[in-house]
Design an enzyme around this catalytic site. Structure first.
Site, PDB file in Angstrom:
ATOM      1  N   GLU B 278       0.828  -1.208   0.000  1.00 52.85           N
ATOM      2  CA  GLU B 278       0.000   0.000   0.000  1.00 52.85           C
ATOM      3  C   GLU B 278       0.868   1.266   0.000  1.00 52.85           C
ATOM      4  OE1 GLU B 278      -3.363  -0.634   2.419  1.00 52.85           O
ATOM      5  OE2 GLU B 278      -4.178   1.368   2.158  1.00 52.85           O
ATOM      6  N   GLU B 281       1.863   1.736  -3.415  1.00 53.37           N
ATOM      7  CA  GLU B 281       0.750   2.272  -4.196  1.00 53.37           C
ATOM      8  C   GLU B 281       0.613   3.778  -3.954  1.00 53.37           C
ATOM      9  OE1 GLU B 281      -2.929   0.355  -3.188  1.00 53.37           O
ATOM     10  OE2 GLU B 281      -3.977   1.110  -4.960  1.00 53.37           O
ATOM     11  N   CYS B 298      -8.666  -2.343   3.920  1.00 55.90           N
ATOM     12  CA  CYS B 298      -8.486  -3.567   4.694  1.00 55.90           C
ATOM     13  C   CYS B 298      -9.723  -3.931   5.513  1.00 55.90           C
ATOM     14  CB  CYS B 298      -7.262  -3.453   5.592  1.00 55.90           C
ATOM     15  SG  CYS B 298      -7.140  -1.852   6.379  1.00 55.90           S
ATOM     16  N   SER B 318      -7.640   1.624  -2.176  1.00 62.77           N
ATOM     17  CA  SER B 318      -6.432   0.884  -2.490  1.00 62.77           C
ATOM     18  C   SER B 318      -6.834  -0.447  -3.105  1.00 62.77           C
ATOM     19  CB  SER B 318      -5.644   0.645  -1.199  1.00 62.77           C
ATOM     20  OG  SER B 318      -4.716  -0.397  -1.397  1.00 62.77           O
ATOM     21  N   LYS B 357     -15.532 -10.208   7.751  1.00 59.41           N
ATOM     22  CA  LYS B 357     -14.501 -11.051   7.143  1.00 59.41           C
ATOM     23  C   LYS B 357     -15.088 -12.362   6.638  1.00 59.41           C
ATOM     24  CE  LYS B 357     -10.738  -8.603   7.873  1.00 59.41           C
ATOM     25  NZ  LYS B 357     -10.017  -8.058   6.725  1.00 59.41           N
ATOM     26  N   GLU B 360     -16.240 -11.480   3.287  1.00 57.37           N
ATOM     27  CA  GLU B 360     -15.098 -11.217   2.419  1.00 57.37           C
ATOM     28  C   GLU B 360     -14.471 -12.525   1.914  1.00 57.37           C
ATOM     29  OE1 GLU B 360     -11.233  -8.334   2.719  1.00 57.37           O
ATOM     30  OE2 GLU B 360     -11.395  -9.873   4.244  1.00 57.37           O
ATOM     31  N   GLU B 365     -14.220 -13.547  -6.129  1.00 54.28           N
ATOM     32  CA  GLU B 365     -12.909 -13.195  -6.696  1.00 54.28           C
ATOM     33  C   GLU B 365     -11.751 -13.557  -5.762  1.00 54.28           C
ATOM     34  OE1 GLU B 365     -15.322 -11.136  -5.822  1.00 54.28           O
ATOM     35  OE2 GLU B 365     -14.588  -9.283  -4.905  1.00 54.28           O
ATOM     36  N   CYS B 504     -10.424  -2.442  14.327  1.00 54.04           N
ATOM     37  CA  CYS B 504     -10.696  -3.884  14.456  1.00 54.04           C
ATOM     38  C   CYS B 504     -10.874  -4.320  15.904  1.00 54.04           C
ATOM     39  CB  CYS B 504      -9.573  -4.692  13.846  1.00 54.04           C
ATOM     40  SG  CYS B 504      -9.041  -4.085  12.249  1.00 54.04           S
TER      41      CYS B 504
END
Ligand code: SF4
Ligand code: SF4
Ligand code: SF4
Ligand code: FES
Lengths: 179, 585
Positions: B278, B281, B298, B318, B357, B360, B365, B504
């Protein structure tokens, strides 16, 4: 996209939205105007489908779930299309023990729909309700807004009567208004 | 100040204080069910009834403001009997199934019933027959255990700004449901799980995936590995009654071995990797005129929220996968190759503070390895339950170390678990890269730390570059910030967004405080402090200095943002249209 007159299949480009939007703009400054907006919308569309509630929530900056909460709180709002004539069978205890269930079944059979549904010609909606406060007459059915004491055997006559009433109304209207 | 007496104790409070708060400030506990400070003071449950001299009938303490000279009694015969009756009524329409209920250890309804001395269920009523909504991979909603307190509705609306659920219908038919009674997975739900933290009962819970994990652990043909997020080590102790913020990293690792995992790894390792990717990036976007601000990706609750409500902001996100998914992709490629394992025999489990999560991991994908990269996601609460099911007492366990190579991490990776932490970790690395030297050892960026449920902005000067950065946590706060960015009122280079209050460590899968949600803020602070403590004690505190990450690039990935990284570590987003939602609201 086209829209049919019966209120089903409301699409975002439905011309009635323009009128709804104008109404919302006119009451924008008034606090607590959601109820009157919902009234207006139901007048326009006949009921309050997802697309209409979503438009209202979005325009008035009210969460979707709050709009839906208000709609489902009040009996006078419908989220499903309604028939021209509502037939509402009371399932309160008194009516129930005196055969309301059989009356409901008979209406379902005559109309070809289940409770909560509308006939294909949009003439009848069949519903059940909780006690209407007319227990002395049990079993009762609210037929197009009128409380009636009915027996199972009366059902076909009630349906025929309403069909006839609808036809008479149609005949008494100028031809151009029929659709 | 206003003076009054509560149970004959004289107290004085600020004007505007409710009787409930006045009592709490003075150590008198009035029972509550629907009350959530500031966001749900609706007087719905009537558990908090009290008597006030001169007032007609019993009053709800949570809505009654204190008045001069008031004489409040919280424990009269009438009060006690009425509260008991209210509970009996609630229980008469409750699917009482405590032995099989995940909330049996910390259910507020159960506790209140015990405190009210209920020994019998005299009221027999009609029971709700609503089906359980199991449609979501993250959250289960069981209306048969709902007491209609609406705390979930308030959190979802006020703290998360989502309003995925609301109260529908009236009277006996009332229930909590999404718009048009859609299933949760078709609603605007971000899967954040904040509602499961405030629900007093077992009505809203995480989707339970423990059975699938037990099955994998008992299958001798499978190589079962586990990764643990940074926020677990400072929270799992709470499921065994340890104080909030207790650091139990070593015992947690031992506990996972006792459960039968073949390797115990650390998501913190891929948190370091995320930072390297990141920060690269960010550098790339800064030097080549890419879309700014760059926004972190994230937090899967935040990502899904953006896909629902801010589709035009998606190019800002990102492209880095979250650490969980980077780990998943590497486990079935790099790790499998290195140790000669067939990826089809690897079962990859993660322990996360987060319900989102779970969603996710199931995104189609997320199969860069050719398999589902992460097979099962457990929350901290489910992990705690599995330890108990296995008869493992976390508190009595010796410490042990994570396995290598996917278990080595830095202090920067650890603070990923708190709001501001990803920003700080990225700044540690970016600062060094942009200045070309070690910044005289600057590792602390306290200016981005510690704002729970809000927004924090800072300007950081690194080697002649002025970086404007901002941090938001909780989705309602994130939305406030995004509106400003879209309106052009603020300009940032880099933005960190975490979906849950506090980051988190405050995730929707974390342990529920024993005394209910009022403790949440304190608990979050304690967990945050502990992550910073771990960071302070770490020998390596910059992600790019992690030797295992360096080895990974040398042996396998090549370069940050290189072709292999692109394939395994980066992803894309999609606009989603939940029922009724129009974007750009
Ligand atoms: S929600 Fe509470 S009272 Fe209800 S079954 Fe679960 S533990 Fe028992
Ligand atoms: S998981 Fe989050 S977004 Fe979904 S209903 Fe609960 S609080 Fe709302
Ligand atoms: S689901 Fe839980 S938090 Fe929501 S209203 Fe029901 S009991 Fe309260
Ligand atoms: S806590 Fe006061 S009414 Fe629910």
């Amino acid at each position: 996209m086209s829209t049919c007159c019966c209120g089903m299949g409301v699409t975002t480009d439905d011309p009635r939205f323009a009128e709804l939007d104008a109404f919302m703009a006119s009451v924008r400054e008034q606090p607590g105007s959601l109820i009157s907006v919902l009234h207006k919308a139901q007048q326009l569309f006949g009921f309050l489908p997802e697309e209409v509630e979503s438009r209202i929530a979005h325009t008035m900056s009210i969460p979707l779930t709050d709009v839906y909460g208000v709609v489902t709180f009040y009996n006078l709002f419908n989220t499903q299309p309604v028939g021209k004539y509502a037939i509402s069978v009371c399932m309160g205890t008194a009516c129930y023990v005196r055969g309301a269930g059989r009356i409901l079944d008979r209406f379902a059979e005559e109309l070809g729909v289940q409770a909560g549904q509308v006939t294909d010609d949009r003439l009848f909606s069949l519903e059940v309700c909780r006690c209407v406060g007319a227990c002395s007459l049990a079993p009762v059915v609210v037929v197009d807004g009128e409380v009636r004491q009915l027996k199972e055997a009366d059902v076909p006559a009630v349906v025929a009567e309403l069909r006839q009433r609808s036809e008479l109304e149609a005949l008494s209207q100028p031809v151009s208004a029929r659709s | 100040m206003i003076n009054l007496t509560i149970d004959r104790v004289p107290v004085s409070v600020e004007p505007g204080t409710t009787v409930l708060e006045a009592a709490r400030q003075h150590g008198i506990r009035i029972p509550t069910l629907c009350y959530l400070k500031d966001i749900n003071q609706i007087g719905a449950c009537r558990m908090c009834l009290i008597e006030a001299k001169g007032y007609r009938g019993l009053q709800t303490a949570c809505t009654l403001p204190c008045a001069e000279g008031m004489e409040v009694s919280t424990n009269t015969k009438d009060v006690r009997e009425t509260r008991k009756l209210i509970l009996e009524l609630l229980l008469s329409d409750h699917n009482i199934s405590c032995p099989t209920c995940v909330r049996q250890g910390n259910c507020e309804l159960l506790r209140l019933s015990q405190e009210a001395g209920i020994t019998d269920l005299p009221i027999k009523g009609e029971l709700h027959q609503s089906a359980i909504d199991h449609s979501s991979p993250a959250i289960s909603l069981d209306a048969t255990k709902c007491v209609l307190c609406q705390r979930c509705v308030a959190v979802c609306r006020e703290v998360q700004g989502v309003s995925a659920i609301g109260l529908v219908n009236r009277g006996f038919e009332s229930r909590v449901a999404p718009f048009f009674q859609a299933q949760l997975n078709a609603a605007a739900c971000a899967n954040c799980g904040q509602c499961t933290l405030v629900c007093p009962t077992g009505a809203l819970t995480e989707r339970d995936d423990t059975a699938a994990v037990w099955e994998a652990l008992h299958d001798p043909t499978k190589h079962v590995i586990v990764q643990t997020a940074p926020a677990i080590r400072v929270a799992v102790g709470e499921t065994f009654g340890l104080p909030a913020g207790s650091i139990s990293t070593g015992q947690m690792v031992t506990g996972l071995r006792r459960l039968g995992f073949d390797r115990v790894f650390d998501t913190t390792f891929t948190a370091d990797l995320t930072i390297v990717e990141e920060a690269s990036e960010l550098e790339e976007r800064l030097t080549h005129g890419g879309t700014l601000p760059l926004i972190t990706s994230c937090s899967p609750g935040w990502v899904k929220y953006a896909e629902h409500f801010y589709p035009t902001m998606l190019p800002h996100l990102s492209t880095c996968k979250s650490p969980q998914q980077m780990f998943g992709a590497l486990a079935k490629t790099y790790y499998a190759e290195k140790y000669g394992l067939d990826p089809k025999d690897i079962v990859s489990v993660s322990i996360m503070p987060c319900t989102a999560k779970k969603f996710e991991a199931g995104r189609p994908e997320m199969n860069a390895s050719g398999y589902q990269d992460v097979d099962h996601v457990l929350t901290t609460r489910e992990f705690g339950r599995m330890l108990r099911q296995a008869g493992v007492n976390l508190k009595k366990l010796p410490d042990s170390e994570f396995d290598s190579p996917l278990g080595l991490s830095t202090g920067a990776g650890v603070i990923f678990g708190t709001t501001g932490g990803v920003m700080e970790a990225a700044l540690r690395t970016a600062a060094e890269w942009l200045t070309g030297n070690q910044l005289n050892g600057r590792v602390k960026f306290t200016e981005v730390r510690g704002e729970v449920r809000g927004i924090k902005e800072a300007t950081v000067v690194v080697g002649g570059n002025v970086l404007r950065v901002a941090v938001a946590n909780g989705l309602a706060a994130a939305a406030r910030m995004l509106e400003k960015i879209q309106a052009g009122e603020v300009q940032y280079h880099f933005v960190e967004i975490m979906g849950c209050p506090g980051g988190c460590i405050g995730g929707g899968g974390q342990p529920i405080p024993p005394d209910g949600p009022e403790e949440l803020d304190e608990v979050r602070q304690a967990r945050i402090q502990s992550l910073y403590t771990i960071d302070e004690m770490s020998t390596i505190r910059r992600s790019h200095e992690n030797p295992a990450v360096q080895a990974l690039y040398r042996e396998f990935l090549g370069e940050p943002l290189g072709e292999k990284s692109h394939h395994l570590l980066h992803t894309h987003y999609q606009v989603r249209h939940p029922a009724g939602v129009r974007t750009g609201r």
